[in-house]
Motif scaffolding. Structure first.
Motif, PDB file in Angstrom:
ATOM      1  N   TYR A  67       7.036   0.626  -2.867  1.00  0.00           N
ATOM      2  CA  TYR A  67       6.589   0.804  -1.502  1.00  0.00           C
ATOM      3  C   TYR A  67       6.885  -0.367  -0.576  1.00  0.00           C
ATOM      4  CZ  TYR A  67       3.975   4.404  -3.995  1.00  0.00           C
ATOM      5  OH  TYR A  67       3.634   5.466  -4.788  1.00  0.00           O
ATOM      6  N   ARG A 132       8.128   9.550  12.658  1.00  0.00           N
ATOM      7  CA  ARG A 132       6.969   8.834  12.128  1.00  0.00           C
ATOM      8  C   ARG A 132       7.344   8.092  10.833  1.00  0.00           C
ATOM      9  NH1 ARG A 132       2.094  13.317  12.767  1.00  0.00           N
ATOM     10  NH2 ARG A 132       2.905  14.339  14.645  1.00  0.00           N
ATOM     11  N   ASP A 133       6.510   7.133  10.470  1.00  0.00           N
ATOM     12  CA  ASP A 133       6.773   6.389   9.239  1.00  0.00           C
ATOM     13  C   ASP A 133       6.654   7.287   8.018  1.00  0.00           C
ATOM     14  OD1 ASP A 133       7.275   4.024  10.534  1.00  0.00           O
ATOM     15  OD2 ASP A 133       5.205   3.323  10.403  1.00  0.00           O
ATOM     16  N   ASP A 134       5.677   8.176   8.016  1.00  0.00           N
ATOM     17  CA  ASP A 134       5.518   9.120   6.913  1.00  0.00           C
ATOM     18  C   ASP A 134       4.625  10.270   7.361  1.00  0.00           C
ATOM     19  OD1 ASP A 134       2.697   8.334   6.386  1.00  0.00           O
ATOM     20  OD2 ASP A 134       3.599   6.473   5.678  1.00  0.00           O
ATOM     21  N   ALA A 171       6.543   8.609  -0.104  1.00  0.00           N
ATOM     22  CA  ALA A 171       6.093   7.320   0.415  1.00  0.00           C
ATOM     23  C   ALA A 171       4.785   6.951  -0.277  1.00  0.00           C
ATOM     24  CB  ALA A 171       5.916   7.402   1.927  1.00  0.00           C
ATOM     25  N   ALA A 181       8.486  10.394   3.426  1.00  0.00           N
ATOM     26  CA  ALA A 181       9.181   9.624   4.460  1.00  0.00           C
ATOM     27  C   ALA A 181      10.632  10.087   4.545  1.00  0.00           C
ATOM     28  CB  ALA A 181       9.128   8.134   4.148  1.00  0.00           C
ATOM     29  N   ARG A 185      14.432   6.403   7.643  1.00  0.00           N
ATOM     30  CA  ARG A 185      13.366   5.468   8.013  1.00  0.00           C
ATOM     31  C   ARG A 185      12.943   4.631   6.801  1.00  0.00           C
ATOM     32  NH1 ARG A 185      10.777   6.191  13.052  1.00  0.00           N
ATOM     33  NH2 ARG A 185       9.094   4.848  12.293  1.00  0.00           N
ATOM     34  N   TRP A 186      12.961   5.268   5.634  1.00  0.00           N
ATOM     35  CA  TRP A 186      12.504   4.576   4.420  1.00  0.00           C
ATOM     36  C   TRP A 186      13.518   3.532   3.968  1.00  0.00           C
ATOM     37  CZ3 TRP A 186       7.825   4.305   2.598  1.00  0.00           C
ATOM     38  CH2 TRP A 186       7.584   3.917   1.269  1.00  0.00           C
TER      39      TRP A 186
END
Length: 376
Positions: A67, A132-134, A171, A181, A185-186
């Protein structure tokens, strides 16, 4: 090259060596790469699989790699089960499964559901992931999208479709909820150059027979979750790279470049590793015929209903018991249930391994319980 002739002891020793159970591998990413994924339906069990092949590895480091550094990724892989892979293998896994459909997609085709609407939903959810992040299922339930619980299924819903298409991975969970995610982005800096479908499947077959061989085509089909018809065709295409090994009465295959020049010479039994394998360890998932690992009368004590596989005690390449752990009393409590009485030497080795399990979880070992070895 002539067919090599081995016995079952040589087979087990070679396989344990190739799977990192004799000499530790260098990094958790190297372990996940060598094993072509570590099953992670239960993440702590995946951590134990890594620890067994990298003894200093801790559960805290697993969270860091997954993570924070994101050098490991959690994806649906072989047999459509969750695995941890090195991020460099993501494109390969995506490509090898590009011809498969999720449960939801298959059902939509059977029932005549509107595929245009389905694709519009998938595209909308992907757009949300990019923003969004996740995302979790709770986030999707809060939208005005026309989603039902089938769409949110953990096995064949929208998130599964996006993962199959190489768009999303797992995520970090939040408040017990799985989160997803978007790949960009990840891992925004990661190159994305998947091979074609055929090349990807041939690569996986070579890697399988390099790590888990000698094995049979039935073993590979079981490990991949693919048909024997597909597997036989791939084997024909790799005929020059695979070699036959006669293991007593059975003919098996191995990757030519992975075999030792001479037949492997196993050490005396005392020199074999004693391991506390976690649940769903890759060793137990790599072959269809379990008879080389366990006596038939003990099979149902390891392979349980609903696909559950117990944590096991491995001695000289054989499963000789099961074990479980609990977090309580300020530390870890381990319970060992051997199938038959174990020698003092083996019990001492198990006790050392139990201390290692506790260290892996960052907890003291409070109690180690030994249950009586009774037949069932």
């Amino acid at each position: 090259m002539n067919t090599q002739i081995w016995n079952h002891t040589q087979l087990r020793w070679h396989q344990l060596n190739c799977q990192g159970l004799v000499c530790p591998l260098a990094t958790p990413e190297a372990v996940a790469s060598q094993l072509i994924g570590v099953q992670a339906q239960i993440v702590p069990a995946a951590g134990l699989a890594l620890w067994n092949r990298l003894p200093a590895f801790t559960a805290a480091e697993l969270a860091e790699r997954l993570y924070v550094q994101r050098s490991l990724v959690k994806l649906w892989g072989q047999r459509h089960t969750l695995h941890l892979y090195p991020r460099e293998d993501w494109a390969l896994l995506y490509a090898a499964q590009a011809d498969l459909k999720s449960y939801w997609e298959r059902e939509a085709r059977k029932t005549g559901a509107n595929l245009t609407e389905l694709e519009a939903l998938v595209s909308t959810v992907e757009a949300l992931l990019r923003e969004r992040d996740d995302l979790g299922r709770s986030d999707l339930r809060a939208t005005e999208l026309a989603l039902d619980e089938t769409h949110l299924s953990g096995w064949g819903g929208i998130f599964s479709i996006l993962a199959r298409r190489g768009r999303a991975c797992h995520a970090q969970p939040q408040a017990g909820e799985a989160r997803m995610a978007h790949r960009t982005r990840w891992l925004p800096e990661m190159a994305w150059e998947p091979p074609d479908l055929e090349e990807a499947n041939l690569t996986l077959m070579k890697r399988y027979f390099g790590t888990y061989g000698p094995a049979t085509l039935q073993d590979f089909a079981y490990w991949r979750g693919r048909t024997l018809t597909e597997v036989r065709r791939w084997a024909v295409l790799l005929a020059d790279e695979l070699v036959h090994v006669q293991v007593e009465e059975q003919t098996m295959l191995a990757l030519r470049t992975a075999l030792p020049e001479l037949d492997p010479v196993p050490p005396d039994a005392e020199a074999w590793p004693v391991k506390l394998l976690g649940r769903f360890d890759p060793l137990l998932l790599s072959i269809k015929d379990k008879s080389q690992l366990i006596a038939p009368e003990h099979y149902q004590r390891v392979w349980r209903p609903a696909g559950h596989i117990e944590a096991t005690v491995l001695v000289a390449g054989h499963l000789v018991g099961t074990w479980r752990y609990e977090r309580r009393q300020g530390g870890l409590v381990l319970t060992i249930e051997p199938f038959q009485p174990l020698s003092a030497r083996i019990r001492q080795s198990v006790e050392a391994q139990a201390e290692g399990v506790a260290t892996h979880f960052g907890l003291p070992l409070v109690t180690l319980n030994w249950l009586s070895a009774t037949a069932r």
